[in-house]
Enzyme design. Structure first.
Site, PDB file in Angstrom:
ATOM      1  N   HIS A  90      46.966  70.143  56.151  1.00 46.42           N
ATOM      2  CA  HIS A  90      45.801  70.186  57.031  1.00 46.42           C
ATOM      3  C   HIS A  90      46.136  70.814  58.379  1.00 46.42           C
ATOM      4  O   HIS A  90      45.272  71.319  59.083  1.00 46.42           O
ATOM      5  CB  HIS A  90      45.257  68.776  57.284  1.00 46.42           C
ATOM      6  CG  HIS A  90      45.014  67.996  56.037  1.00 46.42           C
ATOM      7  ND1 HIS A  90      44.013  68.327  55.144  1.00 46.42           N
ATOM      8  CD2 HIS A  90      45.633  66.916  55.518  1.00 46.42           C
ATOM      9  CE1 HIS A  90      44.030  67.466  54.133  1.00 46.42           C
ATOM     10  NE2 HIS A  90      45.007  66.606  54.332  1.00 46.42           N
ATOM     11  N   HIS A 122      50.489  67.894  66.854  1.00 48.56           N
ATOM     12  CA  HIS A 122      49.982  68.864  65.880  1.00 48.56           C
ATOM     13  C   HIS A 122      48.889  69.698  66.540  1.00 48.56           C
ATOM     14  O   HIS A 122      48.503  69.431  67.678  1.00 48.56           O
ATOM     15  CB  HIS A 122      49.447  68.134  64.639  1.00 48.56           C
ATOM     16  CG  HIS A 122      48.294  67.234  64.958  1.00 48.56           C
ATOM     17  ND1 HIS A 122      48.436  65.900  65.235  1.00 48.56           N
ATOM     18  CD2 HIS A 122      46.957  67.493  65.081  1.00 48.56           C
ATOM     19  CE1 HIS A 122      47.256  65.375  65.499  1.00 48.56           C
ATOM     20  NE2 HIS A 122      46.343  66.326  65.420  1.00 48.56           N
ATOM     21  N   HIS A 124      45.143  72.224  66.178  1.00 55.96           N
ATOM     22  CA  HIS A 124      43.912  72.628  65.488  1.00 55.96           C
ATOM     23  C   HIS A 124      43.580  74.024  65.995  1.00 55.96           C
ATOM     24  O   HIS A 124      43.609  74.260  67.202  1.00 55.96           O
ATOM     25  CB  HIS A 124      42.765  71.664  65.817  1.00 55.96           C
ATOM     26  CG  HIS A 124      43.066  70.243  65.424  1.00 55.96           C
ATOM     27  ND1 HIS A 124      42.743  69.730  64.184  1.00 55.96           N
ATOM     28  CD2 HIS A 124      43.665  69.237  66.102  1.00 55.96           C
ATOM     29  CE1 HIS A 124      43.132  68.455  64.120  1.00 55.96           C
ATOM     30  NE2 HIS A 124      43.700  68.133  65.273  1.00 55.96           N
ATOM     31  N   GLU A 134      38.914  71.276  68.887  1.00 57.46           N
ATOM     32  CA  GLU A 134      38.044  70.218  68.357  1.00 57.46           C
ATOM     33  C   GLU A 134      37.086  69.745  69.442  1.00 57.46           C
ATOM     34  O   GLU A 134      35.877  69.715  69.254  1.00 57.46           O
ATOM     35  CB  GLU A 134      38.894  69.063  67.833  1.00 57.46           C
ATOM     36  CG  GLU A 134      39.767  69.484  66.652  1.00 57.46           C
ATOM     37  CD  GLU A 134      40.049  68.360  65.689  1.00 57.46           C
ATOM     38  OE1 GLU A 134      40.676  67.367  66.092  1.00 57.46           O
ATOM     39  OE2 GLU A 134      39.630  68.474  64.512  1.00 57.46           O
ATOM     40  N   HIS A 147      47.281  68.157  70.011  1.00 59.30           N
ATOM     41  CA  HIS A 147      47.163  66.704  70.077  1.00 59.30           C
ATOM     42  C   HIS A 147      48.547  66.074  70.055  1.00 59.30           C
ATOM     43  O   HIS A 147      49.335  66.343  69.138  1.00 59.30           O
ATOM     44  CB  HIS A 147      46.349  66.173  68.881  1.00 59.30           C
ATOM     45  CG  HIS A 147      44.897  66.508  68.973  1.00 59.30           C
ATOM     46  ND1 HIS A 147      44.057  66.518  67.890  1.00 59.30           N
ATOM     47  CD2 HIS A 147      44.133  66.841  70.053  1.00 59.30           C
ATOM     48  CE1 HIS A 147      42.832  66.852  68.289  1.00 59.30           C
ATOM     49  NE2 HIS A 147      42.859  67.055  69.597  1.00 59.30           N
ATOM     50  N   THR A 231      40.508  62.409  64.247  1.00 63.30           N
ATOM     51  CA  THR A 231      39.551  63.466  63.899  1.00 63.30           C
ATOM     52  C   THR A 231      39.710  63.922  62.449  1.00 63.30           C
ATOM     53  O   THR A 231      39.146  64.930  62.055  1.00 63.30           O
ATOM     54  CB  THR A 231      39.703  64.686  64.833  1.00 63.30           C
ATOM     55  OG1 THR A 231      40.991  65.284  64.601  1.00 63.30           O
ATOM     56  CG2 THR A 231      39.582  64.280  66.290  1.00 63.30           C
TER      57      THR A 231
END
Ligand SMILES: *[C@@H]1O[C@H](CO)[C@@H](O)[C@H](O)[C@H]1NC(C)=O
Ligand SMILES: *[C@@H]1O[C@H](CO)[C@@H](O)[C@H](O)[C@H]1NC(C)=O
Ligand SMILES: *[C@@H]1O[C@H](CO)[C@@H](O)[C@H](O)[C@H]1NC(C)=O
Ligand SMILES: [Zn+2]
Length: 327
Positions: A90, A122, A124, A134, A147, A231
């Site tokens: 992911h 990590h 996004h 996000e 994050h 999230t």
């Protein structure tokens, strides 16, 4: 007979795997059928009333003077041991738990309800064409978001922390694209090619000061605080969120490396690049977002417009009646 039996086994295996994938969550960029709008079907919490991310609307903030400087402990030294970078299917996640060193990377103060130990970080991100943060700020999405996940030191495991609304503290940082590389990100970016596929991992050549990944220290007192969730499923509503106002600069080529190097888990023979691995903003509902002592609220923005208006009023007589008359 024996060969025939084997053939059947091999033929049925992909079907079994596909059925299992039906119970998996994903992003729309992989398959809209298991994307964020379907997560609540897998996990009811994802449809809860305190979900993350959110849009931070700076016209609706409440300033809280108690939200001063956060104390970042152990952020300023490279700990001993190794940090492992993993493609978890992911995102790309850097585990900060090498050799119990993580016990000495923690945050406290800044209105946080306790001391929180760093577990992992990590990212996004979007695509070559679109942004991928996000959280959004006044409706604006940024190219990428970092994050850093911390656990309340009162709890021993993630499972235990998930039983408490103040179990986790996540720091969120926006990115902005620059034409030059941010060399502080070289180690992570270089590791991306070693985690190209789901399940790949690599131990980074060296640890580094986490503070190197952040905006300059003087900017860290400007942040937004609210109560929210993870999230990704299971979307546990156990996160004290801190989203920083100042973005981190990252080179265009470095951002491109995320978009171009890392892949989602293969679905059959299709190997998809990992792109747009962000959840869109969730309803704020009855929550209040707080602004730190130093954060910019819309009052600052409103004053900006006031000043333009003032200039217009001052200049109007100089421009003469023609300018004043609507045409
Ligand atoms: C937080 O980090 C500091 C500095 O590394 C360390 O001395 C302290 O023991 C840590 N506190 C907790 C509660 O883990
Ligand atoms: C995408 O990010 C860029 C750079 O930060 C920004 O200028 C633009 O407004 C963003 N686009 C959207 C749709 O939010
Ligand atoms: C990471 O990938 C590069 C390029 O493919 C390779 O040269 C290097 O040995 C890999 N590093 C590790 C630790 O696997
Ligand atoms: Zn995240």
């Amino acid at each position: 007979m024996g060969a025939r039996g084997l053939g059947i086994t091999f033929l049925t295996l992909p079907l079994v795997i596909r059925a299992a994938a039906g119970g998996q969550w994903c992003y729309d960029s992989q398959d809209p059928k298991c994307g964020p709008s379907h997560w609540k079907e897998l996990k009811a919490t994802c449809g809860g009333s305190q979900q993350s991310p959110i849009n931070i609307d700076r016209r609706r903030l409440r300033r809280d003077g108690r939200l001063g400087d956060i104390l970042f402990e152990g952020y300023n030294q490279a700990p001993p041991g190794k940090w492992r970078l993993t493609n978890d299917g992911h995102t790309v996640v850097l585990s900060l738990q090498g050799d119990s060193a993580a016990e000495h990377i923690n945050i406290t103060g800044g209105g946080l309800p306790g001391t929180y130990r760093a577990l992992q970080l990590h990212f996004h991100w979007g695509s070559l064409a679109g942004n991928g943060s996000e959280h959004t700020l006044d409706g604006r999405q940024f190219p990428m978001e970092l994050h850093i996940v911390h656990i309340n030191v009162n709890y021993r495991t993630l499972g235990e922390a998930k039983g408490h609304p103040n179990g986790l503290a996540v720091l969120g940082f926006f990115f902005k694209v620059s034409e030059t590389d941010n060399s502080n990100y070289n180690t992570i970016v270089a590791g991306l090619r070693n985690v190209s596929h789901h399940g790949d991992f690599v131990d980074l050549a060296s640890t580094f000061r986490l503070s190197n990944l952040l905006p300059s220290a003087g900017q860290l007192s400007k942040y937004y605080r609210y109560q929210g969730s993870l999230t990704t499923p299971d979307c546990s509503e156990v996160v004290v969120w801190t989203v920083f106002e100042e973005p981190v600069a990252i080179g265009r080529a470095q951002l491109k490396a995320f978009v171009n190097t890392v892949h989602f888990p293969a679905a059959g023979s299709v190997l998809l690049k990992m792109t747009n691995n962000f959840r869109p903003p969730q309803p704020l509902r009855s929550r209040q977002v707080l602004a730190s002592r130093d954060a910019t609220t819309s009052r600052g923005a409103a004053c900006g417009s006031c000043r333009q208006l003032l200039w217009a009023l001052l200049l109007l007589p100089l421009l003469g009646p023609a300018a004043a008359r609507p045409s």
